[in-house]
Design an enzyme around this catalytic site. Structure first.
Site, PDB file in Angstrom:
ATOM      1  N   ILE A 337       0.843  -1.210   0.000  1.00 54.43           N
ATOM      2  CA  ILE A 337       0.000   0.000   0.000  1.00 54.43           C
ATOM      3  C   ILE A 337       0.876   1.258   0.000  1.00 54.43           C
ATOM      4  O   ILE A 337       0.566   2.251  -0.648  1.00 54.43           O
ATOM      5  CB  ILE A 337      -0.968  -0.023   1.213  1.00 54.43           C
ATOM      6  N   GLU A 363       9.666 -19.854  19.600  1.00 55.88           N
ATOM      7  CA  GLU A 363       8.727 -20.474  20.550  1.00 55.88           C
ATOM      8  C   GLU A 363       7.809 -21.499  19.863  1.00 55.88           C
ATOM      9  O   GLU A 363       6.629 -21.643  20.186  1.00 55.88           O
ATOM     10  CB  GLU A 363       7.957 -19.405  21.326  1.00 55.88           C
ATOM     11  N   THR A 365       7.867 -23.298  15.719  1.00 59.39           N
ATOM     12  CA  THR A 365       7.542 -22.856  14.356  1.00 59.39           C
ATOM     13  C   THR A 365       6.053 -23.074  14.071  1.00 59.39           C
ATOM     14  O   THR A 365       5.364 -23.801  14.798  1.00 59.39           O
ATOM     15  CB  THR A 365       8.351 -23.687  13.333  1.00 59.39           C
TER      16      THR A 365
HETATM   17  N1  CAA Z   1       1.978 -28.820  26.965  1.00 53.17           N
HETATM   18  C1  CAA Z   1       2.105 -29.703  27.986  1.00 53.17           C
HETATM   19  N2  CAA Z   1       2.735 -30.894  27.843  1.00 53.17           N
HETATM   20  C2  CAA Z   1       3.244 -31.183  26.636  1.00 53.17           C
HETATM   21  C3  CAA Z   1       3.148 -30.312  25.542  1.00 53.17           C
HETATM   22  C4  CAA Z   1       2.465 -29.090  25.734  1.00 53.17           C
HETATM   23  N3  CAA Z   1       2.339 -28.188  24.745  1.00 53.17           N
HETATM   24  N4  CAA Z   1       3.756 -30.867  24.467  1.00 53.17           N
HETATM   25  C5  CAA Z   1       4.232 -32.048  24.871  1.00 53.17           C
HETATM   26  N5  CAA Z   1       3.917 -32.254  26.172  1.00 53.17           N
HETATM   27  C6  CAA Z   1       4.229 -33.417  27.001  1.00 53.17           C
HETATM   28  C7  CAA Z   1       3.515 -34.656  26.439  1.00 53.17           C
HETATM   29  O1  CAA Z   1       2.233 -34.780  27.013  1.00 53.17           O
HETATM   30  C8  CAA Z   1       4.436 -35.778  26.835  1.00 53.17           C
HETATM   31  O2  CAA Z   1       4.212 -36.138  28.183  1.00 53.17           O
HETATM   32  P1  CAA Z   1       3.958 -37.683  28.599  1.00 53.17           P
HETATM   33  O3  CAA Z   1       5.114 -38.459  28.083  1.00 53.17           O
HETATM   34  O4  CAA Z   1       3.866 -37.643  30.091  1.00 53.17           O
HETATM   35  O5  CAA Z   1       2.691 -38.072  27.955  1.00 53.17           O
HETATM   36  C9  CAA Z   1       5.811 -35.155  26.775  1.00 53.17           C
HETATM   37  O6  CAA Z   1       5.616 -33.724  26.879  1.00 53.17           O
HETATM   38  C10 CAA Z   1       6.539 -35.450  25.485  1.00 53.17           C
HETATM   39  O7  CAA Z   1       5.711 -35.022  24.438  1.00 53.17           O
HETATM   40  P2  CAA Z   1       5.681 -35.727  23.029  1.00 53.17           P
HETATM   41  O8  CAA Z   1       5.654 -37.212  23.200  1.00 53.17           O
HETATM   42  O9  CAA Z   1       4.570 -35.106  22.257  1.00 53.17           O
HETATM   43  O10 CAA Z   1       7.114 -35.297  22.445  1.00 53.17           O
HETATM   44  P3  CAA Z   1       7.576 -35.139  20.958  1.00 53.17           P
HETATM   45  O11 CAA Z   1       9.038 -35.214  20.994  1.00 53.17           O
HETATM   46  O12 CAA Z   1       6.839 -36.060  20.053  1.00 53.17           O
HETATM   47  O13 CAA Z   1       7.078 -33.677  20.520  1.00 53.17           O
HETATM   48  C11 CAA Z   1       7.031 -31.263  20.603  1.00 53.17           C
HETATM   49  C12 CAA Z   1       7.179 -32.584  21.350  1.00 53.17           C
HETATM   50  C13 CAA Z   1       5.590 -30.792  20.748  1.00 53.17           C
HETATM   51  C14 CAA Z   1       7.356 -31.359  19.123  1.00 53.17           C
HETATM   52  C15 CAA Z   1       8.035 -30.344  21.341  1.00 53.17           C
HETATM   53  O14 CAA Z   1       9.320 -30.861  21.150  1.00 53.17           O
HETATM   54  C16 CAA Z   1       7.973 -28.906  20.920  1.00 53.17           C
HETATM   55  O15 CAA Z   1       7.076 -28.164  21.354  1.00 53.17           O
HETATM   56  N6  CAA Z   1       8.972 -28.463  20.135  1.00 53.17           N
HETATM   57  C17 CAA Z   1       9.134 -27.051  19.824  1.00 53.17           C
HETATM   58  C18 CAA Z   1      10.066 -26.451  20.840  1.00 53.17           C
HETATM   59  C19 CAA Z   1       9.992 -24.965  20.834  1.00 53.17           C
HETATM   60  O16 CAA Z   1       8.913 -24.368  20.908  1.00 53.17           O
HETATM   61  N7  CAA Z   1      11.149 -24.325  20.810  1.00 53.17           N
HETATM   62  C20 CAA Z   1      11.214 -22.912  20.901  1.00 53.17           C
HETATM   63  C21 CAA Z   1      12.517 -22.483  21.491  1.00 53.17           C
HETATM   64  S1  CAA Z   1      12.360 -21.417  22.857  1.00 53.17           S
HETATM   65  C22 CAA Z   1      12.407 -19.857  22.207  1.00 53.17           C
HETATM   66  O17 CAA Z   1      12.197 -19.621  21.053  1.00 53.17           O
HETATM   67  C23 CAA Z   1      12.644 -18.832  23.253  1.00 53.17           C
HETATM   68  C24 CAA Z   1      13.149 -17.532  22.794  1.00 53.17           C
HETATM   69  O18 CAA Z   1      14.236 -17.096  23.186  1.00 53.17           O
HETATM   70  C25 CAA Z   1      12.251 -16.628  22.007  1.00 53.17           C
END
Ligand code: CAA
Length: 395
Positions: A337, A363, A365
């Site tokens: 724009i 936090e 993707t």
């Molecule tokens: N809330 C609560 N618990 C959660 C959860 C959530 N959002 N996500 C997963 N869990 C729990 C699960 O319930 C599981 O617990 P149990 O084993 O007791 O059942 C445990 O955590 C493991 O979860 P998964 O089996 O689902 O694990 P996974 O490896 O298959 O996947 C994922 C997990 C959701 C992909 C996770 O790895 C994730 O969120 N990844 C992204 C990480 C991220 O956001 N990084 C950002 C970096 S920080 C940043 O950017 C800060 C900055 O400086 C700006």
């Protein structure tokens, strides 16, 4: 449904708007160009209470609700997302994490400093080989009885150069997978903490993003947050709230670009009339306004669910996924724009477009948000997410 904000919430929004427009805006272009950390502005944000908004007043915070925090994030991000990311990480990852899951000693020792802005906190989860796949932590915290020995490298750490308090995610027992992970509170001046070079970034250029190395850092056991092996759950639960903060940042970026574009569309004339009298521009404005309002509903709703102590993980993921997409699209349209003026720094919208991109990455993707949302629907059979019936599972 009641969409009305309270007097207190409106006052917080007004204070944040005033600070953003009058204090942040004048130097924002220069700080962005020079990658200049906003030292004075962060100090002032601490004095005004923006760095510990939700922290209990007994620890020096503002004791506000998540809606107020989101309103402040939105206003700050309309102008300066380098500052608002500092506010977001400090409030919703570091302070909230310590306050919700930390021991009484940890809260008393660290929260007043973090809430006042005497020091900023960092959340150290990402690693060179563990970003989205957060369970693949290579950083180790070896149990030595009364302390841990911490070794590893953390990447893309917001406030990494200035923060004095780090929440470091580390693997203590690899065999236990995510249940063998701990989060330790580490102070930046301890032996073995080495801050690497500052990243030269596309957006949020005035915030300081660093690699941090931990070389045989001795961390007392009392600095572990929660029980042994609680670290991964801590990170996930904390990120659920963090994602509301970043969703609000994305909303603010979109709304800031939209406001600039609408103002410009009244001033700029082509073919003898203001450009908003041409349907091509008027329809862009209509789409931006509608998208932003839809994003706002998702963001405020996620914040409201958190305030009601209802399950908000999926709502936060939806808000971040959608608002960050809206931020990207709205800022691209705001540049369009503005035409040629939009491509130069003076008109602000090119910076907002560059800042918008990170909201689709940090936090979690957009792909991770979709993973979180789809798992809730498919695995848990939760078709009408999030439930609004008082599910208390996710504090
Ligand atoms: N809330 C609560 N618990 C959660 C959860 C959530 N959002 N996500 C997963 N869990 C729990 C699960 O319930 C599981 O617990 P149990 O084993 O007791 O059942 C445990 O955590 C493991 O979860 P998964 O089996 O689902 O694990 P996974 O490896 O298959 O996947 C994922 C997990 C959701 C992909 C996770 O790895 C994730 O969120 N990844 C992204 C990480 C991220 O956001 N990084 C950002 C970096 S920080 C940043 O950017 C800060 C900055 O400086 C700006």
């Amino acid at each position: 449904m009641d969409f009305k904000l309270t007097e207190e919430q409106l006052a917080v929004r007004e204070a944040a708007r005033d600070f953003a427009q009058n204090v942040l805006k004048p130097g924002v272009i220069e700080r962005d160009s020079k990658m200049q950390y906003p030292t004075e502005q962060v100090k002032e944000m601490g004095e005004l209470g923006f760095l510990g908004m939700m922290v209990d007043p007994q620890y020096g915070g503002g004791g506000m609700d998540t809606i107020s925090y989101v309103l402040a994030m939105e206003e700050l991000s309309k102008v300066d997302s380098s500052c608002s990311v500092i506010v977001s990480v400090n409030n919703s990852l570091v302070a909230w994490g310590i306050e919700t899951f930390g021991s009484e000693d940890q809260k008393a020792k660290y929260l007043p400093k973090i809430a006042s802005g005497e020091t900023i906190g960092s959340f150290c989860l990402s690693e060179p080989e563990a970003g989205s796949d957060a369970t693949s932590q290579q950083t180790t915290a070896v149990d030595m009885g009364d302390h841990y020995i911490l070794n590893g490298t953390k990447n893309w750490i917001t406030s990494g150069g200035t923060s004095k308090i780090h929440l470091v995610v580390a693997q203590t027992n690899k065999e236990l997978g995510h249940r063998g992970i701990n989060v330790l509170i580490v102070e930046s001046d301890w032996d073995g903490v080495v801050v690497g070079a500052k990243e030269d970034k596309l957006g949020i250029r005035a915030s300081d993003t660093h690699t941090i190395m931990y070389n045989d850092v001795k961390v007392p056991k009392e600095n572990r947050i929660g029980d042994e092996g609680f670290g991964f759950k801590f990170a996930m639960k904390t990120l659920n709230g963090g994602r509301i903060g970043i969703a609000a940042q994305a909303l603010g970026i979109a709304a800031g670009a939209y406001e600039l574009a609408v103002a410009y569309s009244h001033e700029r004339k082509t073919f003898g009339k203001p450009i908003n009298q041409h349907q091509a521009i008027a329809f862009k404005i209509a789409k931006m306004a509608t998208d932003i309002e839809a994003a706002r509903m998702l963001v405020y709703r996620a914040a409201w669910l958190k305030d009601q102590h209802m399950d908000y993980g999926t709502a936060a993921a939806m808000a971040k996924f959608y608002a960050s997409e809206v931020a990207m699209n709205a800022t691209i349209e705001a540049v369009q724009i503005h035409g040629g003026y939009g491509f130069v720094k003076e008109y602000h919208v090119e910076r907002l477009m560059r800042d918008a991109k990170i909201t689709q990455i940090y936090e979690g993707t957009s792909e991770i948000q979709q993973l979180v949302i789809s798992r809730d629907i498919i695995k848990n059979g939760n078709l009408y997410v999030p439930v609004m019936d008082g599910n208390m599972e996710n504090v």
